[in-house]
Write an enzyme that holds these catalytic residues in place. Structure first.
Site, PDB file in Angstrom:
ATOM      1  N   ASP A  49      35.277  41.388  29.612  1.00 37.47           N
ATOM      2  CA  ASP A  49      34.776  42.761  29.698  1.00 37.47           C
ATOM      3  C   ASP A  49      35.867  43.739  30.130  1.00 37.47           C
ATOM      4  O   ASP A  49      36.664  43.446  31.022  1.00 37.47           O
ATOM      5  CB  ASP A  49      33.620  42.808  30.708  1.00 37.47           C
ATOM      6  CG  ASP A  49      32.951  44.166  30.742  1.00 37.47           C
ATOM      7  OD1 ASP A  49      32.417  44.583  29.698  1.00 37.47           O
ATOM      8  OD2 ASP A  49      32.964  44.817  31.803  1.00 37.47           O
ATOM      9  N   TYR A  54      39.223  51.675  33.102  1.00 39.48           N
ATOM     10  CA  TYR A  54      39.777  50.709  34.067  1.00 39.48           C
ATOM     11  C   TYR A  54      41.299  50.850  34.125  1.00 39.48           C
ATOM     12  O   TYR A  54      41.986  50.673  33.116  1.00 39.48           O
ATOM     13  CB  TYR A  54      39.395  49.267  33.703  1.00 39.48           C
ATOM     14  CG  TYR A  54      37.905  48.962  33.803  1.00 39.48           C
ATOM     15  CD1 TYR A  54      37.002  49.863  34.360  1.00 39.48           C
ATOM     16  CD2 TYR A  54      37.394  47.749  33.339  1.00 39.48           C
ATOM     17  CE1 TYR A  54      35.655  49.582  34.449  1.00 39.48           C
ATOM     18  CE2 TYR A  54      36.032  47.456  33.431  1.00 39.48           C
ATOM     19  CZ  TYR A  54      35.171  48.385  33.979  1.00 39.48           C
ATOM     20  OH  TYR A  54      33.823  48.107  34.063  1.00 39.48           O
ATOM     21  N   PRO A 213      28.032  40.840  40.427  1.00 37.25           N
ATOM     22  CA  PRO A 213      27.086  39.828  40.909  1.00 37.25           C
ATOM     23  C   PRO A 213      27.295  39.508  42.389  1.00 37.25           C
ATOM     24  O   PRO A 213      26.382  39.037  43.053  1.00 37.25           O
ATOM     25  CB  PRO A 213      27.374  38.604  40.027  1.00 37.25           C
ATOM     26  CG  PRO A 213      28.754  38.822  39.493  1.00 37.25           C
ATOM     27  CD  PRO A 213      28.898  40.302  39.358  1.00 37.25           C
ATOM     28  N   ALA A 215      28.220  41.928  44.566  1.00 37.28           N
ATOM     29  CA  ALA A 215      28.244  43.223  45.268  1.00 37.28           C
ATOM     30  C   ALA A 215      29.666  43.529  45.745  1.00 37.28           C
ATOM     31  O   ALA A 215      29.909  43.772  46.926  1.00 37.28           O
ATOM     32  CB  ALA A 215      27.246  43.236  46.426  1.00 37.28           C
ATOM     33  N   LYS A 222      32.842  36.832  52.376  1.00 35.04           N
ATOM     34  CA  LYS A 222      34.214  37.019  52.853  1.00 35.04           C
ATOM     35  C   LYS A 222      34.336  38.107  53.918  1.00 35.04           C
ATOM     36  O   LYS A 222      35.320  38.165  54.634  1.00 35.04           O
ATOM     37  CB  LYS A 222      35.145  37.323  51.679  1.00 35.04           C
ATOM     38  CG  LYS A 222      34.987  38.708  51.077  1.00 35.04           C
ATOM     39  CD  LYS A 222      35.809  38.857  49.806  1.00 35.04           C
ATOM     40  CE  LYS A 222      37.288  38.758  50.069  1.00 35.04           C
ATOM     41  NZ  LYS A 222      38.064  38.776  48.824  1.00 35.04           N
ATOM     42  N   GLN A 294      39.111  31.861  43.829  1.00 34.39           N
ATOM     43  CA  GLN A 294      37.846  32.621  43.724  1.00 34.39           C
ATOM     44  C   GLN A 294      37.132  32.295  42.416  1.00 34.39           C
ATOM     45  O   GLN A 294      35.924  32.035  42.392  1.00 34.39           O
ATOM     46  CB  GLN A 294      38.121  34.128  43.756  1.00 34.39           C
ATOM     47  CG  GLN A 294      38.617  34.668  45.079  1.00 34.39           C
ATOM     48  CD  GLN A 294      38.928  36.164  45.009  1.00 34.39           C
ATOM     49  OE1 GLN A 294      38.885  36.771  43.939  1.00 34.39           O
ATOM     50  NE2 GLN A 294      39.258  36.743  46.147  1.00 34.39           N
ATOM     51  N   ASN A 298      33.556  30.603  41.843  1.00 25.34           N
ATOM     52  CA  ASN A 298      32.456  31.299  41.169  1.00 25.34           C
ATOM     53  C   ASN A 298      31.901  30.510  39.982  1.00 25.34           C
ATOM     54  O   ASN A 298      30.704  30.573  39.689  1.00 25.34           O
ATOM     55  CB  ASN A 298      32.918  32.691  40.719  1.00 25.34           C
ATOM     56  CG  ASN A 298      33.347  33.546  41.899  1.00 25.34           C
ATOM     57  OD1 ASN A 298      33.113  33.180  43.053  1.00 25.34           O
ATOM     58  ND2 ASN A 298      33.990  34.663  41.638  1.00 25.34           N
TER      59      ASN A 298
HETATM   60  N1  LIG Z   1      29.495  48.907  33.746  1.00 23.40           N
HETATM   61  C1  LIG Z   1      29.877  49.272  34.933  1.00 23.40           C
HETATM   62  O1  LIG Z   1      29.636  50.403  35.379  1.00 23.40           O
HETATM   63  C2  LIG Z   1      30.634  48.287  35.777  1.00 23.40           C
HETATM   64  C3  LIG Z   1      30.881  48.560  37.132  1.00 23.40           C
HETATM   65  C4  LIG Z   1      31.565  47.602  37.883  1.00 23.40           C
HETATM   66  C5  LIG Z   1      31.995  46.428  37.285  1.00 23.40           C
HETATM   67  N2  LIG Z   1      31.769  46.202  35.948  1.00 23.40           N
HETATM   68  C6  LIG Z   1      32.229  44.958  35.271  1.00 23.40           C
HETATM   69  O2  LIG Z   1      31.756  43.835  36.015  1.00 23.40           O
HETATM   70  C7  LIG Z   1      32.866  43.013  36.399  1.00 23.40           C
HETATM   71  C8  LIG Z   1      32.565  42.348  37.693  1.00 23.40           C
HETATM   72  O3  LIG Z   1      32.343  43.322  38.715  1.00 23.40           O
HETATM   73  P1  LIG Z   1      32.982  43.103  40.147  1.00 23.40           P
HETATM   74  O4  LIG Z   1      34.440  42.816  40.007  1.00 23.40           O
HETATM   75  O5  LIG Z   1      32.543  44.219  41.015  1.00 23.40           O
HETATM   76  O6  LIG Z   1      32.222  41.720  40.544  1.00 23.40           O
HETATM   77  P2  LIG Z   1      31.941  41.056  41.955  1.00 23.40           P
HETATM   78  O7  LIG Z   1      31.768  39.605  41.650  1.00 23.40           O
HETATM   79  O8  LIG Z   1      30.812  41.735  42.635  1.00 23.40           O
HETATM   80  O9  LIG Z   1      33.257  41.295  42.835  1.00 23.40           O
HETATM   81  C9  LIG Z   1      34.456  40.675  42.444  1.00 23.40           C
HETATM   82  C10 LIG Z   1      35.479  40.765  43.569  1.00 23.40           C
HETATM   83  O10 LIG Z   1      35.024  40.093  44.740  1.00 23.40           O
HETATM   84  C11 LIG Z   1      36.068  39.288  45.297  1.00 23.40           C
HETATM   85  N3  LIG Z   1      35.697  37.874  45.052  1.00 23.40           N
HETATM   86  C12 LIG Z   1      35.235  37.335  43.888  1.00 23.40           C
HETATM   87  N4  LIG Z   1      34.945  36.036  44.031  1.00 23.40           N
HETATM   88  C13 LIG Z   1      35.199  35.720  45.314  1.00 23.40           C
HETATM   89  C14 LIG Z   1      35.090  34.521  46.055  1.00 23.40           C
HETATM   90  N5  LIG Z   1      34.645  33.401  45.487  1.00 23.40           N
HETATM   91  N6  LIG Z   1      35.451  34.537  47.367  1.00 23.40           N
HETATM   92  C15 LIG Z   1      35.893  35.667  47.942  1.00 23.40           C
HETATM   93  N7  LIG Z   1      36.034  36.851  47.281  1.00 23.40           N
HETATM   94  C16 LIG Z   1      35.689  36.880  45.981  1.00 23.40           C
HETATM   95  C17 LIG Z   1      37.340  39.701  44.541  1.00 23.40           C
HETATM   96  O11 LIG Z   1      37.888  40.884  45.122  1.00 23.40           O
HETATM   97  P3  LIG Z   1      39.035  40.906  46.267  1.00 23.40           P
HETATM   98  O12 LIG Z   1      39.836  39.652  46.159  1.00 23.40           O
HETATM   99  O13 LIG Z   1      39.790  42.145  45.989  1.00 23.40           O
HETATM  100  O14 LIG Z   1      38.281  41.036  47.566  1.00 23.40           O
HETATM  101  C18 LIG Z   1      36.770  40.081  43.185  1.00 23.40           C
HETATM  102  O15 LIG Z   1      37.614  40.893  42.417  1.00 23.40           O
HETATM  103  C19 LIG Z   1      34.057  44.003  36.395  1.00 23.40           C
HETATM  104  O16 LIG Z   1      35.287  43.348  36.264  1.00 23.40           O
HETATM  105  C20 LIG Z   1      33.732  44.862  35.208  1.00 23.40           C
HETATM  106  O17 LIG Z   1      34.114  44.198  34.022  1.00 23.40           O
HETATM  107  C21 LIG Z   1      31.085  47.115  35.208  1.00 23.40           C
END
Ligand SMILES: NC(=O)c1ccc[n+]([C@@H]2O[C@H](COP(=O)([O-])OP(=O)(O)OC[C@H]3O[C@@H](n4cnc5c(N)ncnc54)[C@H](OP(=O)(O)O)[C@@H]3O)[C@@H](O)[C@H]2O)c1
Length: 329
Positions: A49, A54, A213, A215, A222, A294, A298
């Site tokens: 995605d 971005y 997913p 937040a 974390k 990470q 996941n």
């Molecule tokens: N349509 C829209 O408006 C919209 C908005 C937002 C996102 N999106 C899409 O959705 C995707 C996912 O969103 P998101 O990145 O916000 O998802 P998320 O899963 O809520 O957050 C991901 C972030 O959390 C941390 N993380 C992930 N897995 C982890 C783990 N196992 N342990 C510890 N920290 C962990 C990392 O950040 P750190 O390492 O920096 O802490 C990672 O980049 C985006 O890449 C984008 O493609 C779309």
């Protein structure tokens, strides 16, 4: 990996997919992004995605370089872009944002160049554009499909009413309506996916490619003991995100969720993501990651799903207290 049909369409997406928001070009370089996309693909992820906004276009360029290098069969993966905000930030001029025919068409052409692909599998209106007639947006998306530039079109953070309006217009003129919506969905944000869209799934059908997913990482646990250095909430310019999420009440819930995860012998992240994909109306949950560990963590959500019995699901609801109240029929 499990594959699910995107709404009523014939397209099959891996139930876990991979996105580039915040991470690509801001937090991670080509080398890390290449490794993460490789791990995702090797584990069966077939949807990547992206969006014009971005990293102001740099995220698409980075993904494009990696896709080119990987030489994966084009038919083996799907890639998206989203248009609405433009990519020039404050320098955007009129017509360089929104869901008009001009911007959607130009943003599509630019995404194809940046991602170095001949077509986008999925193309989203990143937000509703109240200033453009819905007819113009639906006709444009239909035409882009006819031109072979995109295969499926969808919306992101549109209301159920707005999605239905797009379908009404499409049906009137025998055009292709939106196949999917990209809403936020996680243990804190449930209303749209579990309540508002119920009639849309039932009537016209709707795939969902859900975002955040975890937040923004909060649901990995974390932040249970403070903000780790180098994490998203520690980044300059992301205070708004931290303020939104790191609230005592939310942290208390995540700590309880972590206790439950430990009892089930899964990580908090795997449990939180498994909970999202347990919902059959979720076509795919888009993962974000800045580190290999990470992403590997996941991906274990697929195994963790088996542990989500109805008893555990009830326990989660009791901890989170976010379950929407559905109307009684
Ligand atoms: N349509 C829209 O408006 C919209 C908005 C937002 C996102 N999106 C899409 O959705 C995707 C996912 O969103 P998101 O990145 O916000 O998802 P998320 O899963 O809520 O957050 C991901 C972030 O959390 C941390 N993380 C992930 N897995 C982890 C783990 N196992 N342990 C510890 N920290 C962990 C990392 O950040 P750190 O390492 O920096 O802490 C990672 O980049 C985006 O890449 C984008 O493609 C779309």
């Amino acid at each position: 990996m499990e594959y699910r049909r995107l709404g009523k369409s014939g397209l099959q997406l891996s139930v876990l997919s991979f996105g580039s928001w915040v991470s690509f070009s801001k937090q991670i370089n080509d080398k890390v992004a290449d490794e993460l996309m490789g791990i995702a693909y090797d584990n069966g992820v077939n949807f990547f995605d992206n969006a014009e906004v971005y990293a102001l276009g740099e995220s698409e360029k980075m993904m494009g370089r990696i896709l080119k290098k990987k030489k994966w069969e084009r038919s083996s993966f799907t890639v998206s872009s989203k248009a609405f905000w433009g990519w020039r930030g404050k320098a955007n001029k009129p017509n360089q944002t929104g869901c008009s025919r001009k911007h959607l068409t130009e943003a599509c052409n630019e995404a194809l160049l940046r991602l170095q692909v001949d077509y986008l599998d999925l193309y989203f209106c990143h937000r509703p554009d109240k200033k453009t007639p819905i007819e113009e947006t639906v006709w444009t998306m239909n035409n882009l499909i006819q031109q072979g530039k995109i295969l499926y079109w969808g919306t992101s953070e549109w209301s159920g009413v707005e999605i239905m309006e797009a379908h009404r217009v499409a049906q009137q003129s025998r055009l292709i309506g939106p196949t999917m919506e990209q809403p936020q969905y996680n243990l804190f944000e449930r209303e749209k996916v579990e309540k508002e869209f119920l009639d849309v799934y039932r009537t016209v059908g709707l795939g969902t490619t859900i975002w955040s997913p975890l937040a923004a990482g909060l649901l990995s646990g974390k932040y249970n003991d403070g903000i780790p250095k180098g994490s998203r909430f520690a980044l300059e310019g992301f205070d708004w995100l931290k303020d939104k999420w790191v609230m005592d009440e939310k942290l208390k819930k995540v700590k309880k969720l972590s206790d439950l995860a430990a009892k089930l012998d899964v990580t908090t992240a795997a449990l939180s993501i498994a909970w999202c994909i347990k919902n059959p109306n979720v076509s795919t949950a888009i993962l974000g990651a800045t580190k290999k560990a990470q992403l590997l963590d996941n991906l274990k959500a697929l195994d963790a799903m088996a542990k989500l019995t109805s008893e555990i699901m009830e326990k989660i609801d009791t901890i989170m207290k976010t379950k929407p109240v559905l109307p009684e029929y």
